[in-house]
Design an enzyme around this catalytic site. Structure first.
Site, PDB file in Angstrom:
ATOM      1  N   CYS A 117       0.817  -1.229   0.000  1.00  0.00           N
ATOM      2  CA  CYS A 117       0.000   0.000   0.000  1.00  0.00           C
ATOM      3  C   CYS A 117       0.848   1.275   0.000  1.00  0.00           C
ATOM      4  CB  CYS A 117      -0.960   0.008   1.186  1.00  0.00           C
ATOM      5  SG  CYS A 117      -2.128  -1.348   1.140  1.00  0.00           S
ATOM      6  N   HIS A 256      -2.975   7.325   2.456  1.00  0.00           N
ATOM      7  CA  HIS A 256      -3.435   6.044   1.908  1.00  0.00           C
ATOM      8  C   HIS A 256      -4.863   5.780   2.382  1.00  0.00           C
ATOM      9  CE1 HIS A 256      -3.935   1.962   0.877  1.00  0.00           C
ATOM     10  NE2 HIS A 256      -3.757   1.495   2.098  1.00  0.00           N
ATOM     11  N   ASN A 286     -10.160   0.202  -0.186  1.00  0.00           N
ATOM     12  CA  ASN A 286      -8.694   0.277  -0.119  1.00  0.00           C
ATOM     13  C   ASN A 286      -8.126  -0.357  -1.394  1.00  0.00           C
ATOM     14  OD1 ASN A 286      -5.980  -0.180   0.361  1.00  0.00           O
ATOM     15  ND2 ASN A 286      -6.260  -1.025   2.413  1.00  0.00           N
TER      16      ASN A 286
HETATM   17  O1  UT7 Z   1      -3.874  -0.972   3.538  1.00  0.00           O
HETATM   18  C1  UT7 Z   1      -3.108  -1.007   4.715  1.00  0.00           C
HETATM   19  C2  UT7 Z   1      -3.510  -2.076   5.570  1.00  0.00           C
HETATM   20  N1  UT7 Z   1      -4.845  -2.160   6.070  1.00  0.00           N
HETATM   21  C3  UT7 Z   1      -5.344  -1.319   6.986  1.00  0.00           C
HETATM   22  O2  UT7 Z   1      -4.805  -0.272   7.267  1.00  0.00           O
HETATM   23  C4  UT7 Z   1      -6.575  -1.772   7.733  1.00  0.00           C
HETATM   24  C5  UT7 Z   1      -6.444  -1.460   9.187  1.00  0.00           C
HETATM   25  N2  UT7 Z   1      -7.502  -2.007  10.027  1.00  0.00           N
HETATM   26  C6  UT7 Z   1      -8.789  -1.613   9.954  1.00  0.00           C
HETATM   27  O3  UT7 Z   1      -9.150  -0.808   9.099  1.00  0.00           O
HETATM   28  C7  UT7 Z   1      -9.758  -2.137  10.979  1.00  0.00           C
HETATM   29  O4  UT7 Z   1      -9.032  -2.804  11.994  1.00  0.00           O
HETATM   30  C8  UT7 Z   1     -10.832  -3.104  10.403  1.00  0.00           C
HETATM   31  C9  UT7 Z   1     -11.781  -2.327   9.507  1.00  0.00           C
HETATM   32  C10 UT7 Z   1     -10.171  -4.225   9.634  1.00  0.00           C
HETATM   33  C11 UT7 Z   1     -11.649  -3.703  11.528  1.00  0.00           C
HETATM   34  O5  UT7 Z   1     -12.243  -2.661  12.292  1.00  0.00           O
HETATM   35  P1  UT7 Z   1     -12.110  -2.640  13.873  1.00  0.00           P
HETATM   36  O6  UT7 Z   1     -12.820  -1.454  14.326  1.00  0.00           O
HETATM   37  O7  UT7 Z   1     -10.632  -2.745  14.203  1.00  0.00           O
HETATM   38  O8  UT7 Z   1     -12.898  -3.925  14.263  1.00  0.00           O
HETATM   39  P2  UT7 Z   1     -12.459  -5.101  15.246  1.00  0.00           P
HETATM   40  O9  UT7 Z   1     -11.577  -6.052  14.518  1.00  0.00           O
HETATM   41  O10 UT7 Z   1     -11.973  -4.507  16.524  1.00  0.00           O
HETATM   42  O11 UT7 Z   1     -13.846  -5.783  15.524  1.00  0.00           O
HETATM   43  C12 UT7 Z   1     -14.886  -5.119  16.261  1.00  0.00           C
HETATM   44  C13 UT7 Z   1     -16.103  -6.012  16.258  1.00  0.00           C
HETATM   45  C14 UT7 Z   1     -15.821  -7.452  16.654  1.00  0.00           C
HETATM   46  O12 UT7 Z   1     -16.958  -7.936  17.321  1.00  0.00           O
HETATM   47  P3  UT7 Z   1     -17.004  -8.008  18.939  1.00  0.00           P
HETATM   48  O13 UT7 Z   1     -15.847  -8.875  19.334  1.00  0.00           O
HETATM   49  O14 UT7 Z   1     -16.855  -6.591  19.405  1.00  0.00           O
HETATM   50  O15 UT7 Z   1     -18.348  -8.588  19.199  1.00  0.00           O
HETATM   51  C15 UT7 Z   1     -15.688  -8.160  15.332  1.00  0.00           C
HETATM   52  O16 UT7 Z   1     -15.980  -9.526  15.403  1.00  0.00           O
HETATM   53  O17 UT7 Z   1     -16.636  -6.056  14.919  1.00  0.00           O
HETATM   54  C16 UT7 Z   1     -16.731  -7.430  14.510  1.00  0.00           C
HETATM   55  N3  UT7 Z   1     -16.447  -7.448  13.073  1.00  0.00           N
HETATM   56  C17 UT7 Z   1     -17.402  -7.298  12.147  1.00  0.00           C
HETATM   57  N4  UT7 Z   1     -18.736  -7.145  12.247  1.00  0.00           N
HETATM   58  C18 UT7 Z   1     -19.430  -7.001  11.103  1.00  0.00           C
HETATM   59  C19 UT7 Z   1     -15.252  -7.565  12.460  1.00  0.00           C
HETATM   60  N5  UT7 Z   1     -15.404  -7.496  11.117  1.00  0.00           N
HETATM   61  C20 UT7 Z   1     -16.746  -7.328  10.897  1.00  0.00           C
HETATM   62  C21 UT7 Z   1     -17.526  -7.183   9.738  1.00  0.00           C
HETATM   63  N6  UT7 Z   1     -18.854  -7.021   9.888  1.00  0.00           N
HETATM   64  N7  UT7 Z   1     -16.987  -7.180   8.504  1.00  0.00           N
END
Ligand code: UT7
Length: 335
Positions: A117, A256, A286
């Protein structure tokens, strides 16, 4: 190849972008994955992404963006083609020579740059260095990726985030004080954290695997998120200092496009006004190495980026890699 006298500073003289025609919105994703439009919008700022059709590849997208950047610059040839991509058409050879040939420039130097990226910023730095070193007097820098072909279609952690696309700029040799001149660069990596964003199998370390998931991209989202905010902010500060500028000199921040919350968090850490943040992630997702040139092209078309704006570019990605540069926006029409 240019003579010594042609040495100068790299100046952006053309800009183009291209997205595949198929659009997948959050509603379509939520019919096959345990997710929702509301979750994806709130947590990422993404509403839809463009996805390649079967058989459509990174080279196809790169050629379209490259063609448009050349037209925008009013040239039909450059000395060198740099393709920033982590999703080349084949593992070997690199894809840049095929892009150059399809653009009618068979024979010119052509090289892939894989910083995932961060690839576009790394390729800009490479092109700028080759121009100032007298190796080339014009360079086509393309960022193109098709990560939707590398992710597990069942993985709700990656599918909502990634989209495909390509963006490109033409660099020509010019002077440091003209609009479009690329300022200093700040580039970094941390290979000890490579496994935060990683494809286990398919490379020389592990050519084969009985586990199909090892051929897909895995991402530790929360850890990547924290690093992305902090590293882009650090690198932005470093590059501004090197350029003799401060945050208050920045009119537009083109980071990015990985997650709207990363862009906003980074802007907050830097003390940038919210309206300085350029974001097109809502309709692209992304797009990895394509994200910065796509955001530049969209903002320039919309009149949100105008000649004279001081623009800070900052990227972060797998590797880990990150980097930044700064420039004054030139008078050009994106194609
Ligand atoms: O390109 C360079 C590299 N990539 C990035 O920079 C991406 C960086 N990371 C992110 O953008 C975020 O971490 C994500 C968008 C991938 C995830 O968002 P988050 O706010 O960090 O979510 P999380 O992993 O902390 O999950 C929060 C909750 C969890 O549920 P509980 O445990 O709170 O009940 C997950 O299981 O959201 C749940 N969850 C989802 N729910 C619905 C995780 N993915 C999803 C989903 N739909 N797609």
């Amino acid at each position: 190849m240019p003579t010594q006298e042609a040495r100068g500073t790299a100046v952006i003289s053309g800009l183009g972008s291209w997205l595949p025609s198929r659009v997948v919105d959050n509603h379509e994703l939520s019919q096959r994955l345990d997710t929702s439009d509301e979750w994806i919008r709130t947590r990422t700022g993404i509403a839809q992404r463009h996805v390649v059709a079967p058989g459509e590849s990174t080279v196809d997208l790169a050629v379209e963006a490259g063609k448009r950047a050349l037209a925008s610059a009013g040239v039909d040839r450059v000395d060198l083609v740099l393709l920033a991509t982590a999703t080349p058409d084949q593992l070997c050879p690199g894809s840049a020579p095929q892009v150059a040939a399809r653009l009618g420039m068979n024979g010119v130097g052509a090289l892939d740059v894989n910083a995932v990226c961060s690839g576009f910023v790394y390729a800009l730095a490479t092109g700028a260095g080759l121009i100032s070193g007298g190796v080339a007097s014009s360079v086509l820098v393309i960022g193109a990726d098709t990560f939707t072909t590398m992710i597990d279609p069942e993985d709700r952690g990656t599918v909502p985030i990634f989209g495909d696309g390509a963006g490109a700029v033409v660099l020509r040799s010019g002077s440091a004080d003209e609009p479009g001149a690329l300022g200093p660069f700040d580039l970094h990596s941390d290979g000890e954290l490579a496994e935060l964003l990683w494809i286990t199998a398919g490379g020389s370390k592990k050519r084969q695997s009985d586990d199909p998931s090892e051929f897909f991209l895995t991402m530790q989202g929360q850890a990547v998120f924290r690093h992305a905010c902090a590293r882009m902010a650090e690198s932005s500060r470093a590059v501004l200092e090197r350029a003799g500028l401060t945050v208050s000199d920045v009119d537009r921040f083109v980071g990015h496009q990985a997650n709207i919350r990363i862009l906003q968090g980074c802007a907050k850490q830097l003390g940038l006004a919210a309206d300085a943040v350029v974001a097109n992630i809502e309709h692209t997702g992304n797009t990895s190495a394509a994200s910065i040139p796509l955001a530049l092209a969209d903002a320039a078309r919309a009149g949100d980026l105008i000649p004279g704006h001081r623009v800070l570019l900052s990227a972060f990605g797998a590797g880990l890699t990150w980097g930044s540069t700064v420039l004054t926006w030139p008078n050009l029409t994106p194609a």
